[in-house]
Scaffold this motif. Sequence first.
Motif, PDB file in Angstrom:
ATOM      1  N   LEU A   1       2.633   9.677  -6.419  1.00  0.00           N
ATOM      2  CA  LEU A   1       3.181  11.028  -6.297  1.00  0.00           C
ATOM      3  C   LEU A   1       3.563  11.575  -7.669  1.00  0.00           C
ATOM      4  CD1 LEU A   1       5.596  10.505  -3.264  1.00  0.00           C
ATOM      5  CD2 LEU A   1       3.519  11.900  -3.271  1.00  0.00           C
ATOM      6  N   PRO A   2       3.509  12.904  -7.834  1.00  0.00           N
ATOM      7  CA  PRO A   2       4.057  13.489  -9.070  1.00  0.00           C
ATOM      8  C   PRO A   2       5.529  13.094  -9.209  1.00  0.00           C
ATOM      9  CG  PRO A   2       2.833  15.128  -7.811  1.00  0.00           C
ATOM     10  CD  PRO A   2       2.940  13.904  -6.944  1.00  0.00           C
TER      11      PRO A   2
ATOM     12  N   LEU B   1       0.831  -1.200   0.000  1.00  0.00           N
ATOM     13  CA  LEU B   1       0.000   0.000   0.000  1.00  0.00           C
ATOM     14  C   LEU B   1       0.870   1.255   0.000  1.00  0.00           C
ATOM     15  CD1 LEU B   1      -2.726   1.453   0.203  1.00  0.00           C
ATOM     16  CD2 LEU B   1      -2.579   1.178   2.677  1.00  0.00           C
ATOM     17  N   LEU B   2       1.883   1.273   0.853  1.00  0.00           N
ATOM     18  CA  LEU B   2       2.750   2.446   0.907  1.00  0.00           C
ATOM     19  C   LEU B   2       3.532   2.612  -0.395  1.00  0.00           C
ATOM     20  CD1 LEU B   2       3.367   4.778   2.713  1.00  0.00           C
ATOM     21  CD2 LEU B   2       5.192   3.474   3.754  1.00  0.00           C
ATOM     22  N   LYS B   3       3.949   1.517  -0.970  1.00  0.00           N
ATOM     23  CA  LYS B   3       4.643   1.581  -2.257  1.00  0.00           C
ATOM     24  C   LYS B   3       3.707   2.154  -3.324  1.00  0.00           C
ATOM     25  CE  LYS B   3       7.158  -1.214  -5.559  1.00  0.00           C
ATOM     26  NZ  LYS B   3       7.856  -2.476  -5.776  1.00  0.00           N
ATOM     27  N   ALA B   4       2.469   1.685  -3.342  1.00  0.00           N
ATOM     28  CA  ALA B   4       1.484   2.185  -4.308  1.00  0.00           C
ATOM     29  C   ALA B   4       1.241   3.684  -4.108  1.00  0.00           C
ATOM     30  CB  ALA B   4       0.180   1.406  -4.183  1.00  0.00           C
ATOM     31  N   LEU B   5       1.189   4.120  -2.849  1.00  0.00           N
ATOM     32  CA  LEU B   5       0.980   5.544  -2.577  1.00  0.00           C
ATOM     33  C   LEU B   5       2.146   6.390  -3.084  1.00  0.00           C
ATOM     34  CD1 LEU B   5      -0.573   5.424   1.013  1.00  0.00           C
ATOM     35  CD2 LEU B   5      -1.723   6.089  -1.121  1.00  0.00           C
ATOM     36  N   THR B   6       3.365   5.903  -2.898  1.00  0.00           N
ATOM     37  CA  THR B   6       4.522   6.670  -3.382  1.00  0.00           C
ATOM     38  C   THR B   6       4.511   6.751  -4.902  1.00  0.00           C
ATOM     39  OG1 THR B   6       6.000   4.750  -3.396  1.00  0.00           O
ATOM     40  CG2 THR B   6       5.992   6.092  -1.398  1.00  0.00           C
TER      41      THR B   6
ATOM     42  N   ASN C   1       8.182  14.895  -7.089  1.00  0.00           N
ATOM     43  CA  ASN C   1       8.036  14.583  -5.666  1.00  0.00           C
ATOM     44  C   ASN C   1       8.538  13.171  -5.375  1.00  0.00           C
ATOM     45  OD1 ASN C   1       6.305  16.788  -6.352  1.00  0.00           O
ATOM     46  ND2 ASN C   1       5.334  16.574  -4.376  1.00  0.00           N
ATOM     47  N   TYR C   2       8.207  12.240  -6.255  1.00  0.00           N
ATOM     48  CA  TYR C   2       8.659  10.858  -6.093  1.00  0.00           C
ATOM     49  C   TYR C   2      10.191  10.796  -6.128  1.00  0.00           C
ATOM     50  CZ  TYR C   2       9.390   5.891  -6.965  1.00  0.00           C
ATOM     51  OH  TYR C   2       9.828   4.590  -6.885  1.00  0.00           O
ATOM     52  N   ASN C   3      10.785  11.469  -7.096  1.00  0.00           N
ATOM     53  CA  ASN C   3      12.246  11.446  -7.232  1.00  0.00           C
ATOM     54  C   ASN C   3      12.921  12.068  -6.018  1.00  0.00           C
ATOM     55  OD1 ASN C   3      12.035  10.225  -9.720  1.00  0.00           O
ATOM     56  ND2 ASN C   3      12.211  12.127 -10.863  1.00  0.00           N
ATOM     57  N   LEU C   4      12.362  13.164  -5.518  1.00  0.00           N
ATOM     58  CA  LEU C   4      12.928  13.803  -4.335  1.00  0.00           C
ATOM     59  C   LEU C   4      12.794  12.896  -3.107  1.00  0.00           C
ATOM     60  CD1 LEU C   4      14.231  16.234  -2.975  1.00  0.00           C
ATOM     61  CD2 LEU C   4      11.937  17.203  -2.693  1.00  0.00           C
ATOM     62  N   LEU C   5      11.616  12.314  -2.925  1.00  0.00           N
ATOM     63  CA  LEU C   5      11.411  11.401  -1.802  1.00  0.00           C
ATOM     64  C   LEU C   5      12.379  10.230  -1.888  1.00  0.00           C
ATOM     65  CD1 LEU C   5       9.756  10.589   0.713  1.00  0.00           C
ATOM     66  CD2 LEU C   5       8.233   9.336  -0.831  1.00  0.00           C
ATOM     67  N   GLN C   6      12.539   9.680  -3.065  1.00  0.00           N
ATOM     68  CA  GLN C   6      13.447   8.559  -3.256  1.00  0.00           C
ATOM     69  C   GLN C   6      14.873   8.949  -2.881  1.00  0.00           C
ATOM     70  OE1 GLN C   6      16.086   8.221  -5.668  1.00  0.00           O
ATOM     71  NE2 GLN C   6      16.562   6.215  -4.846  1.00  0.00           N
ATOM     72  N   SER C   7      15.298  10.128  -3.301  1.00  0.00           N
ATOM     73  CA  SER C   7      16.662  10.583  -3.006  1.00  0.00           C
ATOM     74  C   SER C   7      16.878  10.771  -1.510  1.00  0.00           C
ATOM     75  CB  SER C   7      16.959  11.897  -3.733  1.00  0.00           C
ATOM     76  OG  SER C   7      16.945  11.699  -5.115  1.00  0.00           O
ATOM     77  N   VAL C   8      15.921  11.404  -0.846  1.00  0.00           N
ATOM     78  CA  VAL C   8      16.041  11.657   0.594  1.00  0.00           C
ATOM     79  C   VAL C   8      16.032  10.346   1.369  1.00  0.00           C
ATOM     80  CG1 VAL C   8      14.855  12.664   2.586  1.00  0.00           C
ATOM     81  CG2 VAL C   8      15.083  13.984   0.476  1.00  0.00           C
TER      82      VAL C   8
END
Length: 136
Positions: free
Chosen positions: A16-17, A8-13, A20-27
């Motif tokens: 993301l636009p 579910l959390l993977k699907a939610l990520t 936003n997804y790329n930034l979240l992934q990097s952080v």
Amino acid sequence: FDNPDKNLLKALTLELPTDNYNLLQSVISLSHELSKHKNINLMTIGNLSRVIGPNILWNNDIIDPSTSSEHIMLINQIAEFLIENYTFIFEDYKSESNEMDKEVEEEKNNDDSDSITEEDEVLCIEKEEDNSSLNN
């Protein structure tokens, strides 16, 4: 946030636009790497989630202190879960990233724009001749 569902959390990520997804992934990737060296840097996943969670997941509409403390606990748990499960949550990013790297490398190999043309060689020779005549 007891016993969260990884899928579910993977699907939610993935919803993301892209930016936003790329930034979240990097952080989260950086946090995951930092947590591997917790014996040296003392940054456990819990510590990292307390530092990073509120900065990336905070809802600015929350102004009530009691609601705020409830949300901060949830935010920290989500951040901790993302860091702990980084490889699963972002496994698609790595394969997409590898594909993009391959495409860029192929383009570099197929691109002749970096090679010197005959015209460039002639210009270079003429410039050298001009410079040598100025020096004499």
